[in-house]
Design a protein around this motif. Structure first.
Motif, PDB file in Angstrom:
ATOM      1  N   ARG A 110       0.819  -1.146  -0.113  1.00 46.94           N
ATOM      2  CA  ARG A 110       0.202  -0.016   0.009  1.00 46.94           C
ATOM      3  C   ARG A 110       0.767   1.531   0.055  1.00 46.94           C
ATOM      4  NH1 ARG A 110      -2.285   3.941  -1.106  1.00 46.94           N
ATOM      5  NH2 ARG A 110      -4.153   4.783  -0.279  1.00 46.94           N
ATOM      6  N   GLN A 111       2.014   1.065   0.782  1.00 45.96           N
ATOM      7  CA  GLN A 111       2.857   2.258   0.623  1.00 45.96           C
ATOM      8  C   GLN A 111       3.730   2.570  -0.439  1.00 45.96           C
ATOM      9  OE1 GLN A 111       3.499   4.635   3.576  1.00 45.96           O
ATOM     10  NE2 GLN A 111       1.349   4.085   3.581  1.00 45.96           N
ATOM     11  N   LEU A 112       3.898   1.488  -1.298  1.00 49.51           N
ATOM     12  CA  LEU A 112       4.638   1.343  -2.466  1.00 49.51           C
ATOM     13  C   LEU A 112       3.500   2.055  -3.684  1.00 49.51           C
ATOM     14  CD1 LEU A 112       6.217  -2.025  -3.172  1.00 49.51           C
ATOM     15  CD2 LEU A 112       7.344   0.096  -2.512  1.00 49.51           C
ATOM     16  N   ILE A 113       2.071   1.904  -3.524  1.00 48.43           N
ATOM     17  CA  ILE A 113       1.212   2.535  -4.149  1.00 48.43           C
ATOM     18  C   ILE A 113       1.341   3.913  -3.953  1.00 48.43           C
ATOM     19  CG2 ILE A 113      -1.151   3.173  -4.440  1.00 48.43           C
ATOM     20  CD1 ILE A 113      -1.655   0.122  -4.156  1.00 48.43           C
ATOM     21  N   THR A 114       1.352   4.491  -2.714  1.00 50.94           N
ATOM     22  CA  THR A 114       1.436   5.874  -2.414  1.00 50.94           C
ATOM     23  C   THR A 114       2.684   6.454  -2.821  1.00 50.94           C
ATOM     24  OG1 THR A 114      -0.041   5.567  -0.293  1.00 50.94           O
ATOM     25  CG2 THR A 114       1.418   7.550  -0.339  1.00 50.94           C
ATOM     26  N   HIS A 115       3.817   5.949  -2.514  1.00 52.70           N
ATOM     27  CA  HIS A 115       5.186   6.548  -2.909  1.00 52.70           C
ATOM     28  C   HIS A 115       5.697   6.297  -4.190  1.00 52.70           C
ATOM     29  CE1 HIS A 115       4.749   8.212   1.200  1.00 52.70           C
ATOM     30  NE2 HIS A 115       4.434   6.814   1.578  1.00 52.70           N
ATOM     31  N   VAL A 116       5.730   5.201  -4.671  1.00 55.56           N
ATOM     32  CA  VAL A 116       6.310   4.967  -5.935  1.00 55.56           C
ATOM     33  C   VAL A 116       5.590   4.839  -7.100  1.00 55.56           C
ATOM     34  CG1 VAL A 116       7.578   2.985  -7.277  1.00 55.56           C
ATOM     35  CG2 VAL A 116       7.850   3.175  -4.522  1.00 55.56           C
ATOM     36  N   ALA A 117       4.362   4.388  -7.227  1.00 51.08           N
ATOM     37  CA  ALA A 117       3.328   4.739  -8.138  1.00 51.08           C
ATOM     38  C   ALA A 117       2.869   6.079  -8.053  1.00 51.08           C
ATOM     39  CB  ALA A 117       2.141   3.592  -7.948  1.00 51.08           C
ATOM     40  N   TYR A 118       2.787   6.516  -7.167  1.00 54.03           N
ATOM     41  CA  TYR A 118       2.339   8.190  -7.352  1.00 54.03           C
ATOM     42  C   TYR A 118       3.583   8.798  -7.862  1.00 54.03           C
ATOM     43  CZ  TYR A 118       0.736  12.848  -5.945  1.00 54.03           C
ATOM     44  OH  TYR A 118       0.459  14.140  -6.024  1.00 54.03           O
ATOM     45  N   ALA A 119       4.802   8.512  -7.487  1.00 55.08           N
ATOM     46  CA  ALA A 119       6.000   9.380  -8.037  1.00 55.08           C
ATOM     47  C   ALA A 119       5.982   9.186  -9.739  1.00 55.08           C
ATOM     48  CB  ALA A 119       7.113   8.797  -7.233  1.00 55.08           C
ATOM     49  N   ASP A 120       5.842   7.871 -10.125  1.00 55.41           N
ATOM     50  CA  ASP A 120       5.657   7.642 -11.445  1.00 55.41           C
ATOM     51  C   ASP A 120       4.720   8.399 -12.057  1.00 55.41           C
ATOM     52  OD1 ASP A 120       7.823   5.923 -11.033  1.00 55.41           O
ATOM     53  OD2 ASP A 120       6.574   4.017 -10.916  1.00 55.41           O
ATOM     54  N   THR A 121       3.488   8.710 -11.441  1.00 55.42           N
ATOM     55  CA  THR A 121       2.329   9.272 -12.187  1.00 55.42           C
ATOM     56  C   THR A 121       2.766  10.836 -12.266  1.00 55.42           C
ATOM     57  OG1 THR A 121       0.658   7.705 -11.433  1.00 55.42           O
ATOM     58  CG2 THR A 121      -0.097   9.759 -12.121  1.00 55.42           C
ATOM     59  N   ILE A 122       3.273  11.270 -11.235  1.00 55.48           N
ATOM     60  CA  ILE A 122       3.571  12.501 -11.227  1.00 55.48           C
ATOM     61  C   ILE A 122       4.745  13.126 -12.087  1.00 55.48           C
ATOM     62  CG2 ILE A 122       4.216  14.648  -9.931  1.00 55.48           C
ATOM     63  CD1 ILE A 122       1.550  14.087  -9.257  1.00 55.48           C
ATOM     64  N   GLY A 123       5.522  12.244 -12.169  1.00 51.58           N
ATOM     65  CA  GLY A 123       7.026  12.304 -13.026  1.00 51.58           C
ATOM     66  C   GLY A 123       6.603  12.162 -14.428  1.00 51.58           C
ATOM     67  N   SER A 124       5.282  11.433 -14.900  1.00 53.29           N
ATOM     68  CA  SER A 124       4.979  11.449 -16.277  1.00 53.29           C
ATOM     69  C   SER A 124       4.407  12.954 -16.657  1.00 53.29           C
ATOM     70  CB  SER A 124       3.912  10.441 -16.373  1.00 53.29           C
ATOM     71  OG  SER A 124       2.692  10.542 -15.881  1.00 53.29           O
ATOM     72  N   LEU A 125       3.905  13.717 -15.666  1.00 53.54           N
ATOM     73  CA  LEU A 125       3.303  14.785 -15.842  1.00 53.54           C
ATOM     74  C   LEU A 125       4.114  16.176 -15.734  1.00 53.54           C
ATOM     75  CD1 LEU A 125      -0.038  14.272 -13.720  1.00 53.54           C
ATOM     76  CD2 LEU A 125       0.204  14.059 -16.336  1.00 53.54           C
ATOM     77  N   LEU A 126       5.190  16.155 -14.655  1.00 49.66           N
ATOM     78  CA  LEU A 126       6.167  17.135 -14.385  1.00 49.66           C
ATOM     79  C   LEU A 126       7.368  16.669 -14.433  1.00 49.66           C
ATOM     80  CD1 LEU A 126       4.025  18.787 -11.209  1.00 49.66           C
ATOM     81  CD2 LEU A 126       4.436  19.638 -13.583  1.00 49.66           C
ATOM     82  N   PRO A 127       8.529  17.408 -14.843  1.00 49.73           N
ATOM     83  CA  PRO A 127       9.882  17.026 -14.670  1.00 49.73           C
ATOM     84  C   PRO A 127      10.156  16.913 -13.258  1.00 49.73           C
ATOM     85  CG  PRO A 127       9.727  19.004 -16.183  1.00 49.73           C
ATOM     86  CD  PRO A 127       8.342  18.691 -15.534  1.00 49.73           C
ATOM     87  N   ARG A 128      10.948  15.828 -13.132  1.00 49.85           N
ATOM     88  CA  ARG A 128      11.246  15.526 -11.433  1.00 49.85           C
ATOM     89  C   ARG A 128      12.275  16.316 -10.907  1.00 49.85           C
ATOM     90  NH1 ARG A 128      10.040   9.768 -10.276  1.00 49.85           N
ATOM     91  NH2 ARG A 128       9.076   8.710 -12.043  1.00 49.85           N
ATOM     92  N   ASP A 129      12.702  17.219 -11.699  1.00 48.35           N
ATOM     93  CA  ASP A 129      13.818  18.576 -10.926  1.00 48.35           C
ATOM     94  C   ASP A 129      12.984  19.874 -11.078  1.00 48.35           C
ATOM     95  OD1 ASP A 129      13.805  18.845 -13.784  1.00 48.35           O
ATOM     96  OD2 ASP A 129      15.837  18.991 -13.952  1.00 48.35           O
ATOM     97  N   SER A 130      11.634  19.512 -11.186  1.00 50.57           N
ATOM     98  CA  SER A 130      10.860  21.112 -11.259  1.00 50.57           C
ATOM     99  C   SER A 130      10.623  21.381  -9.865  1.00 50.57           C
ATOM    100  CB  SER A 130       9.888  20.710 -12.016  1.00 50.57           C
ATOM    101  OG  SER A 130       8.891  20.016 -11.638  1.00 50.57           O
ATOM    102  N   THR A 131      10.349  22.745  -9.952  1.00 55.95           N
ATOM    103  CA  THR A 131       9.875  23.156  -8.503  1.00 55.95           C
ATOM    104  C   THR A 131       8.552  22.576  -8.216  1.00 55.95           C
ATOM    105  OG1 THR A 131      10.958  25.272  -8.689  1.00 55.95           O
ATOM    106  CG2 THR A 131       9.230  25.215  -7.167  1.00 55.95           C
ATOM    107  N   ALA A 132       7.447  22.523  -9.049  1.00 53.83           N
ATOM    108  CA  ALA A 132       6.262  22.030  -8.748  1.00 53.83           C
ATOM    109  C   ALA A 132       6.398  20.543  -8.371  1.00 53.83           C
ATOM    110  CB  ALA A 132       5.505  22.145 -10.040  1.00 53.83           C
ATOM    111  N   TYR A 133       7.186  19.565  -8.935  1.00 54.22           N
ATOM    112  CA  TYR A 133       7.220  18.431  -8.672  1.00 54.22           C
ATOM    113  C   TYR A 133       7.800  18.344  -7.192  1.00 54.22           C
ATOM    114  CZ  TYR A 133       9.017  13.291  -8.551  1.00 54.22           C
ATOM    115  OH  TYR A 133       9.117  12.089  -8.222  1.00 54.22           O
TER     116      TYR A 133
END
Length: 329
Positions: free
Chosen positions: A218-241
């Motif tokens: 469940r924590q992998l869903i929150t932290h890994v899967a979510y990071a993958d989703t946000i990473g597909s929308l925003l650059p990982r080095d961006s301020t918003a990310y």
């Protein structure tokens, strides 16, 4: 829970609304409950699946079946606050060009008997009144993980359908499909409304994912899967990310970890979480200040604090209702 959820909607609905339900192969009385309630609200439509296809596919199916221009996504264990449906219908009338809206919520115990402290919808409690976003990155940065709270999202169906039609969603069926689709919707129309009025009451501690996949996954869903989703929308080095994960660390991780400890997570389980967390968040100061110290608090102490807190909330609720409570539990 489904019956309470549906009754809260039906009590506010009229001919302007329909209810679309996706039943993912349930083996309980789900369909019987729905059939009974259809007598008082005929505009209920059900998709019956013989097997479970996952929450992402169920959400896609429900929006695909819908007829209205706006769809209010909803989980079967939450309930509408009084007047919430009219509030959202008025919002659509006042701001007809929006892509959608995120609605504020209030947390309750699992029996919906008394309210408890709620993690703010906007990061660090930044929004204390209604707000219209006109910038995609700003919207994602402030609302972040909250956009994944199913029951608090209203989406424009036509815009949602365009994203579904033009993108391969298979890689994003990771329990965060809503975040991905809304992120893509905001690329086309960044007008998104935050409603500060409490429109949804949700059952805290009723996480169905934990019972199905376990605490660590469940924590992998929150932290890994979510990071993958946000990473597909925003650059990982961006301020918003980075701001999204600052909010996740500061507002949500301490509470989640405390809840897990109160439920008796083992030392080995905590070590697995610690290893996963530190590999992802070591560069965030808030992680060291707000999350790490909780690992060193004994489970028994966390459990005692929670019992006292919940007891006080029950007593306060009972006092408001003119009742007498003899003890905490």
């Amino acid at each position: 829970m489904l019956q309470a959820s549906l009754r809260s909607i039906i009590s506010q609905a009229d001919e302007r609304a329909e209810i679309v339900i996706v039943d993912g192969g349930s083996t309980d009385e789900t369909l019987a409950v729905i059939e009974t309630l259809k007598a008082s609200f005929p505009q209920i439509y059900v998709y019956e699946s013989e097997s479970r296809s996952g929450v992402d596919r169920d959400i896609l199916q429900s929006v695909d079946m819908a007829q209205g221009e706006f769809c209010w996504l909803f989980s079967d264990d939450d309930v509408l606050s009084p007047g919430a449906l009219e509030r959202v219908l008025q919002l659509i009338q006042d701001f007809p060009a929006i892509s959608g809206a995120s609605l504020n919520n209030a947390a309750y115990d699992a029996t919906m008997s008394y309210s408890i402290a709620t993690v703010p919808a906007a990061g660090h409690g930044a929004l204390r009144r209604n707000h219209l976003f006109s910038d995609r990155n700003k919207c994602l940065s402030v609302l972040g993980v909250y956009i994944g709270f199913i029951s608090c999202q209203v989406v424009r169906r036509s815009l949602w359908a365009k994203v579904v039609e033009n993108h391969d969603l298979t890689p994003h069926c990771n329990s965060w499909i809503i975040v991905y689709i809304i992120g893509k919707m905001l690329e086309q129309n960044p007008s998104w409304f935050y409603v500060h009025d409490v429109c949804v009451r949700y059952r805290s501690g009723n996480d169905s994912f934990v019972s199905r996949v376990g605490i660590y996954n469940r924590q992998l869903i929150t932290h890994v899967a979510y990071a993958d989703t946000i990473g597909s929308l925003l650059p990982r080095d961006s301020t918003a990310y980075r701001n999204i994960f600052k909010i996740l660390i500061s507002d949500r991780m301490p509470r989640t970890l405390a809840v897990l400890k109160s439920k008796g997570i083992t030392l080995s389980g905590q070590f697995r979480l610690f290893s996963m967390y530190i590999g992802r968040y070591w560069s965030y100061p808030a992680f060291w200040i707000k999350v790490i110290p909780i690992f060193f608090v004994p489970n028994s102490l966390v459990r005692l604090i929670e019992r006292i807190y919940r007891g006080l909330r029950k007593r306060k609720t009972a006092a408001r209702r003119g009742m007498i409570v003899q003890d905490f539990e």
